[in-house]
Design a protein around this motif. Structure first.
Motif, mmCIF file in Angstrom:
data_model
loop_
_atom_site.group_PDB
_atom_site.id
_atom_site.type_symbol
_atom_site.label_atom_id
_atom_site.label_comp_id
_atom_site.label_asym_id
_atom_site.label_seq_id
_atom_site.Cartn_x
_atom_site.Cartn_y
_atom_site.Cartn_z
ATOM 1 N N ALA A 199 60.351 -20.641 -109.519
ATOM 2 C CA ALA A 199 60.922 -19.981 -108.336
ATOM 3 C C ALA A 199 59.992 -18.875 -107.842
ATOM 4 O O ALA A 199 59.778 -18.719 -106.637
ATOM 5 C CB ALA A 199 62.309 -19.427 -108.667
ATOM 6 N N ASN A 246 58.373 -11.730 -119.641
ATOM 7 C CA ASN A 246 57.580 -12.956 -119.698
ATOM 8 C C ASN A 246 57.307 -13.545 -118.313
ATOM 9 O O ASN A 246 56.174 -13.922 -118.015
ATOM 10 C CB ASN A 246 58.293 -13.997 -120.583
ATOM 11 C CG ASN A 246 58.067 -13.737 -122.060
ATOM 12 O OD1 ASN A 246 57.060 -14.154 -122.605
ATOM 13 N ND2 ASN A 246 58.976 -13.012 -122.693
ATOM 14 N N VAL A 247 58.325 -13.612 -117.481
ATOM 15 C CA VAL A 247 58.101 -14.200 -116.150
ATOM 16 C C VAL A 247 57.265 -13.272 -115.274
ATOM 17 O O VAL A 247 56.560 -13.717 -114.377
ATOM 18 C CB VAL A 247 59.418 -14.563 -115.419
ATOM 19 C CG1 VAL A 247 60.248 -15.526 -116.252
ATOM 20 C CG2 VAL A 247 60.210 -13.321 -115.036
ATOM 21 N N GLY A 249 58.994 -21.960 -99.974
ATOM 22 C CA GLY A 249 57.726 -22.190 -100.655
ATOM 23 C C GLY A 249 57.649 -23.519 -101.365
ATOM 24 O O GLY A 249 58.474 -24.406 -101.162
ATOM 25 N N GLY A 250 56.636 -23.648 -102.179
ATOM 26 C CA GLY A 250 56.483 -24.836 -103.004
ATOM 27 C C GLY A 250 55.524 -25.843 -102.420
ATOM 28 O O GLY A 250 55.219 -25.838 -101.225
ATOM 29 N N ILE A 304 46.562 -18.147 -111.561
ATOM 30 C CA ILE A 304 47.327 -18.192 -112.814
ATOM 31 C C ILE A 304 48.179 -19.449 -112.894
ATOM 32 O O ILE A 304 48.449 -19.962 -113.975
ATOM 33 C CB ILE A 304 48.200 -16.920 -112.994
ATOM 34 C CG1 ILE A 304 48.723 -16.832 -114.434
ATOM 35 C CG2 ILE A 304 49.335 -16.876 -111.991
ATOM 36 C CD1 ILE A 304 49.417 -15.526 -114.776
ATOM 37 N N LEU A 321 62.703 -19.500 -118.656
ATOM 38 C CA LEU A 321 61.417 -18.908 -118.260
ATOM 39 C C LEU A 321 60.702 -19.818 -117.265
ATOM 40 O O LEU A 321 60.184 -19.363 -116.242
ATOM 41 C CB LEU A 321 60.533 -18.679 -119.486
ATOM 42 C CG LEU A 321 61.000 -17.624 -120.502
ATOM 43 C CD1 LEU A 321 59.973 -17.495 -121.629
ATOM 44 C CD2 LEU A 321 61.221 -16.274 -119.837
ATOM 45 N N ASN A 322 60.666 -21.115 -117.567
ATOM 46 C CA ASN A 322 59.981 -22.038 -116.655
ATOM 47 C C ASN A 322 60.697 -22.146 -115.312
ATOM 48 O O ASN A 322 60.054 -22.209 -114.261
ATOM 49 C CB ASN A 322 59.841 -23.418 -117.305
ATOM 50 C CG ASN A 322 58.745 -23.433 -118.355
ATOM 51 O OD1 ASN A 322 57.724 -22.745 -118.221
ATOM 52 N ND2 ASN A 322 58.942 -24.187 -119.420
ATOM 53 N N THR A 323 62.011 -22.171 -115.343
ATOM 54 C CA THR A 323 62.776 -22.226 -114.093
ATOM 55 C C THR A 323 62.472 -21.023 -113.210
ATOM 56 O O THR A 323 62.227 -21.148 -112.009
ATOM 57 C CB THR A 323 64.293 -22.259 -114.405
ATOM 58 O OG1 THR A 323 64.575 -23.416 -115.182
ATOM 59 C CG2 THR A 323 65.109 -22.280 -113.124
ATOM 60 N N CYS A 383 55.355 -21.330 -118.351
ATOM 61 C CA CYS A 383 55.433 -19.879 -118.562
ATOM 62 C C CYS A 383 54.783 -19.526 -119.893
ATOM 63 O O CYS A 383 53.994 -18.590 -119.982
ATOM 64 C CB CYS A 383 56.897 -19.433 -118.546
ATOM 65 S SG CYS A 383 57.109 -17.659 -118.744
ATOM 66 N N MET A 399 62.880 -18.623 -101.892
ATOM 67 C CA MET A 399 62.222 -19.712 -102.617
ATOM 68 C C MET A 399 62.308 -21.021 -101.828
ATOM 69 O O MET A 399 61.496 -21.917 -102.015
ATOM 70 C CB MET A 399 62.812 -19.889 -104.007
ATOM 71 C CG MET A 399 64.299 -20.171 -104.009
ATOM 72 S SD MET A 399 64.909 -20.713 -105.634
ATOM 73 C CE MET A 399 64.315 -22.407 -105.629
ATOM 74 N N VAL A 406 59.844 -18.984 -113.375
ATOM 75 C CA VAL A 406 58.440 -18.939 -112.950
ATOM 76 C C VAL A 406 58.196 -19.886 -111.779
ATOM 77 O O VAL A 406 57.456 -19.561 -110.842
ATOM 78 C CB VAL A 406 57.503 -19.236 -114.140
ATOM 79 C CG1 VAL A 406 56.103 -19.570 -113.662
ATOM 80 C CG2 VAL A 406 57.463 -18.025 -115.074
ATOM 81 N N ARG A 415 51.020 -19.564 -119.661
ATOM 82 C CA ARG A 415 50.469 -18.484 -118.836
ATOM 83 C C ARG A 415 50.497 -17.159 -119.602
ATOM 84 O O ARG A 415 49.549 -16.361 -119.527
ATOM 85 C CB ARG A 415 51.296 -18.323 -117.564
ATOM 86 C CG ARG A 415 51.263 -19.552 -116.670
ATOM 87 C CD ARG A 415 51.949 -19.234 -115.362
ATOM 88 N NE ARG A 415 52.340 -20.437 -114.645
ATOM 89 C CZ ARG A 415 52.908 -20.430 -113.456
ATOM 90 N NH1 ARG A 415 53.168 -19.264 -112.855
ATOM 91 N NH2 ARG A 415 53.224 -21.550 -112.851
ATOM 92 N N VAL A 416 51.590 -16.923 -120.332
ATOM 93 C CA VAL A 416 51.691 -15.686 -121.104
ATOM 94 C C VAL A 416 50.679 -15.725 -122.250
ATOM 95 O O VAL A 416 49.970 -14.744 -122.506
ATOM 96 C CB VAL A 416 53.129 -15.490 -121.639
ATOM 97 C CG1 VAL A 416 53.195 -14.298 -122.593
ATOM 98 C CG2 VAL A 416 54.108 -15.299 -120.488
ATOM 99 N N ALA A 429 53.781 -14.122 -116.312
ATOM 100 C CA ALA A 429 53.450 -15.493 -115.899
ATOM 101 C C ALA A 429 53.449 -15.661 -114.387
ATOM 102 O O ALA A 429 52.742 -16.513 -113.851
ATOM 103 C CB ALA A 429 54.435 -16.476 -116.532
ATOM 104 N N GLY A 430 54.251 -14.861 -113.710
ATOM 105 C CA GLY A 430 54.330 -14.968 -112.258
ATOM 106 C C GLY A 430 53.360 -14.042 -111.549
ATOM 107 O O GLY A 430 53.320 -13.983 -110.323
ATOM 108 N N ASP A 475 56.764 -18.743 -108.206
ATOM 109 C CA ASP A 475 55.617 -19.409 -107.562
ATOM 110 C C ASP A 475 55.938 -19.743 -106.106
ATOM 111 O O ASP A 475 55.096 -19.581 -105.218
ATOM 112 C CB ASP A 475 55.251 -20.702 -108.307
ATOM 113 C CG ASP A 475 54.481 -20.445 -109.600
ATOM 114 O OD1 ASP A 475 54.152 -19.283 -109.887
ATOM 115 O OD2 ASP A 475 54.208 -21.419 -110.329
ATOM 116 N N LYS A 476 57.138 -20.237 -105.875
ATOM 117 C CA LYS A 476 57.527 -20.597 -104.511
ATOM 118 C C LYS A 476 57.618 -19.349 -103.635
ATOM 119 O O LYS A 476 57.179 -19.340 -102.488
ATOM 120 C CB LYS A 476 58.882 -21.317 -104.524
ATOM 121 C CG LYS A 476 58.834 -22.722 -105.085
ATOM 122 C CD LYS A 476 60.160 -23.438 -104.859
ATOM 123 C CE LYS A 476 60.056 -24.913 -105.193
ATOM 124 N NZ LYS A 476 59.980 -25.196 -106.640
#
Lengths: 328, 328, 328, 328
Positions: free
Chosen positions: A154, A184-185, D262-263, B65, A148-150, B267, D259, A152, B270-271, A188-189, A156-157
């Motif tokens: 990506a 979930n993403v 970005g970042g 977010i 999920l974090n990975t 993530c 991706m 999210v 945020r959720v 969050a995204g 974001d970028k």
């Protein structure tokens, strides 16, 4: 009465996921703590049949808690699906004096373990390791939180570039035939829409949703598409559909792919892996067999392997609603 | 019967935590979804008293977010602790036509909200935002998961240098007077020992543990020290103690400090923030007041504010045991 | 004419830095490429004296390019500073048939290598591995770029909380007695002021600068303090000074510490390490000795070790000016 | 003699890259420092023609140094390619009293600026902002370093799963028709082979290289493919080719996609952006026009726009050789 467990074999199988190494480490150290010998088995079921074993002590698993992938390697095995293959595996285990197995993997892995247990009465315990979170009996599979974090990060970028250019992005994420990762993403995204297998939104609703989003003043949009989505079009066809049927969109596609499976596990996955390894070994010591360890209400609980496989983990409907409200 | 809610004010207060912005966004968008006007209040209780308000629409909270900190700023207020201060605050809210408040913060924030509710019957709803996870009624406070990952990444870096030089590191982590952060990052970071306020290990046990670790073949060691630990020595005194009482150690200290509070939320956070914002607004709409929204068994649940404050979240004893086994 | 090089020893020494493993890998693989035997030496100069050697083939260094720290470990050695110690080291090298050494480290490491070369005529080649960038003859030492990113990420996190609370943060960063890290991260982190050893700003100018910053509308501020700064006060005394002499500031201190030395190396450092390893081995093959490889104008160049040590790398004055303009 | 510059317009154009915001901030603050008025122009050349201007003061660009994308947005403009379009743009600039332009972008952006300068004698200064590093006159374009780190982190994750499953991965990276990104991330990611437009390896050499890699004991492999590679097959066709012509490979494809653009910018890109902004504004103040600012030998240097566009930045042949040696 069950036989005393003196030697445990541990292996990883199926698609790898972050936290598998942390789980191997935990199994090994819990064995060491209880003076049980621990044997690492390479290449999953292939390795059992080939006797690809290595004794692992507490120091052997040093420095792996934060590594993605699996030091024990993983492989899919056709031979183990045959009775002959499983007989060969059983012979190898008996020969090596291994009393029980900890199997780290997903439903394919568990199916193999369950059949093996039924045929030979061999003690097995499962640890759910997959990023897809598609196993019943645990709120989280190992690697789900990290993935999920990975994803999210990506997203974001991609949003950086999407909002700089006022673009619409379709982003495909993993999850096999369930939408846990996507849902979930997506929230969050900050996605405008999320397409998951559990809900057939339909192309009309998608178009309507995108138009609403545009009207409400959003200049860029992100749509998350679960790989198992059943809208009837793949992600590139979706792009073509929007290109042809909607005006004023600059549409791009991004398929995140295998990077979702890798990376250093999150704190959550490392702690979960550590807890699961302890529970797996100690459950075998208590004579339990044919179960999967899982997280329920923040506690370690056992679920029979056949239930873990059959009962699919369901989408949280509350999240679907939250997603709708957030894309207001 | 409770009055219909037409205008909600939202503010952040106390120490900031990652996910606060995501929660503000969720409150604002949920209001928009239900056609309720939403007012952002700057600087916490100070801002209420000063009428530091700004109407926020769905687009106002675009792109926040994934941002750490809080766009509404946070501040501690002495004046609000006085009856006069609270009267002033109430006057401002009435003047602005605000019907209810969503307070995002920790126990200090909730204490203020509860007293304010009791004195003026003003509807309030709390969202637990703190990295310390020291609130009763939710398994996770907002920011806790993110802080765990931030700390674990720092520990991973420190371990690189620790193991290159065979050093012993004492690493101090946040958590006020509870050991949630320390316990989780200790397991995830592969610490040899974890010192938390809930358990007085004692210096002798620490020395014993470090000696055991050395004997078992570990050349470098990490000890996590919770800032609220009650071993009777601060982290620099601990270093001095080991320097004086144990041989062959090259001891270093690292106090991770305020970086633990910042960063883009995970993530999970945020959720969680998105879910909590929805629940907070909709609970106020249903006439509920003086509660905190929380996560229990993966569901959103309400806990009366006075219970949230008084009942301290307890350490999971299973984790303590897992930690011991992992440092085998 | 120089003797043909058939066997090269490689070691890391002094403080570790990200990229050391990538450099070791490069030395090993370049040797393999040229059919030269390569020997890894553990624990720096200690390991030479103790014959702590291991033959390393191309596959031995698999999977280390992205790891922080050094698999060869590092240590400081008192014994090697004595003539007897160096004699012992020479005997071990001769006994093992090692023809030349690649020394990865900072000025202490190079001083040892230079003396050893002078005394025994033993071929040595240096690779500058330190986060401090305090070596003459290369625009970048190995690990400098990675450390900059690590520090900037920490500053970004601290700024989240600083700006939420309108605080002033003093952040101490590494760099020994040069200000390279401080100057770069100060600019990249948007610091209001940067205190470096090369420039004695003086307390009055600091106070003036902070007041100007406040007047210009900044509500939070970050001041970067190099560990070797010579303002006459340590970072905690600076905080006390501001607390006592300036009003309206909520001042905090953060000492980033050893996490700055760890972490997976940046792309830049991995490429640099790979280039340096090739250059070091091939220079030895060409009969060169007593040099350090370095990056100059994007090319690999050699600098005599004595110049590398004596000539300190100078602060880029343009950056100082840029920093002043950016904090407008 | 050139007219005094009292008002500067700044815009971003073409594909966005990390560091563009930091460059905008630097231009704005350098103007403030020199008491020049600064105007932000939205949507690139479109915005000039439409008069989409906003005065930006030093505080307007607060908190953007670490943000990916561009707050000024970017767009491609057909109209500006016409003489009428450029006339319209010139009228808007004159009307707004803008004396000079800073254009942040790639070769398309610079071509527009150069023509505009030639037609109207309007002072322009370019800042190279693109991840592709395909501009002559600077060793690094803005965003190149950040993109390298983004890609390398993704490769690290993919390698986790590749080595767990003994797979061969083809990974496509950006770079338009130059191989800078591919070559650097290939070395840093430990790729077995790198396919770049500058070198036609040929399918036979690729097969040979993979077989050699397999023979030398590597169980998993990564091949980096630049998007502009001219091997005559796209990445999916490459996979099919290997599937059909080589045995024992489990081949996967990953196209990293947007991706990469970005970042949050790396420390290097933030510092570079800050330096470039200062140089661009001060060069305009000195009466220079029709140049691009660039980094050469660690110094800021000017290159005439027509040279920047025509002269392509060349691949560093040393890196190609390093790559070959590293995959030993």
């Amino acid at each position: 009465m069950s036989k005393e467990i003196k030697k445990i074999g541990v292996f990883t199988s199926g698609g790898d996921s972050p936290g598998m190494n942390a789980a191997v480490r935990s199994v090994v150290r819990t064995c060491a703590f209880h003076n049980i010998e621990c044997v690492g088995i390479y290449q999953g079921y292939e390795g059992i049949m080939n006797g690809d074993f290595e004794v692992l002590g507490a120091r052997s698993v040093k420095g792996i808690i934060n590594k993605g992938g699996t030091i024990l390697k993983s492989a899919r095995s056709k031979e183990f699906r045959t009775k002959e293959g499983r007989k060969k595996a059983h012979d190898q285990l008996v020969k090596a004096g291994i009393d029980a197995l900890v199997a780290i993997g997903g439903d394919g892995t568990f199916t193999g373990a369950m059949i093996f247990n039924e045929e030979f009465g061999f003690p097995v315990m499962g640890i759910p390791g997959t990023i897809d979170n598609d196993i019943f009996g645990t709120t989280h599979t190992l690697g789900f939180d990290t993935a999920l974090n990975t994803v999210v990060e990506a997203i974001d970028k991609i949003r950086d570039t999407a909002s700089s250019h006022n673009r619409l992005f379709f982003i495909e994420v993993m999850g096999r035939d369930v939408g846990h990762i996507a849902l979930n993403v997506g929230i969050a995204g900050g996605a405008e829409e999320i397409l998951i297998p559990e809900e057939d939104l339909g192309l009309d609703r998608l178009v309507e949703s995108l138009n609403k989003s545009r009207t409400s003043g959003k200049s860029s949009s992100i749509v998350i598409v679960a790989e198992g989505d059943k809208i009837g079009k793949n992600i590139f066809e979706l792009k073509d559909f929007v290109d042809e049927n909607m005006e004023g969109y600059d549409v791009r596609v991004s398929v995140l792919g295998h990077m979702q499976r890798g990376g250093s596990p999150s704190c959550f996955d490392r702690v979960l892996a550590s807890r699961m390894g302890v529970k797996a070994v100690e459950s075998l010591m208590e004579g339990k067999t044919n179960y999967m360890v899982g997280l329920k209400n923040n506690k370690m609980e056992l679920t029979p392997l056949n239930q873990a496989i059959k009962g699919k983990s369901k989408i949280n409907l509350e999240l679907l609603r939250v997603s709708d409200i957030m894309s207001t």
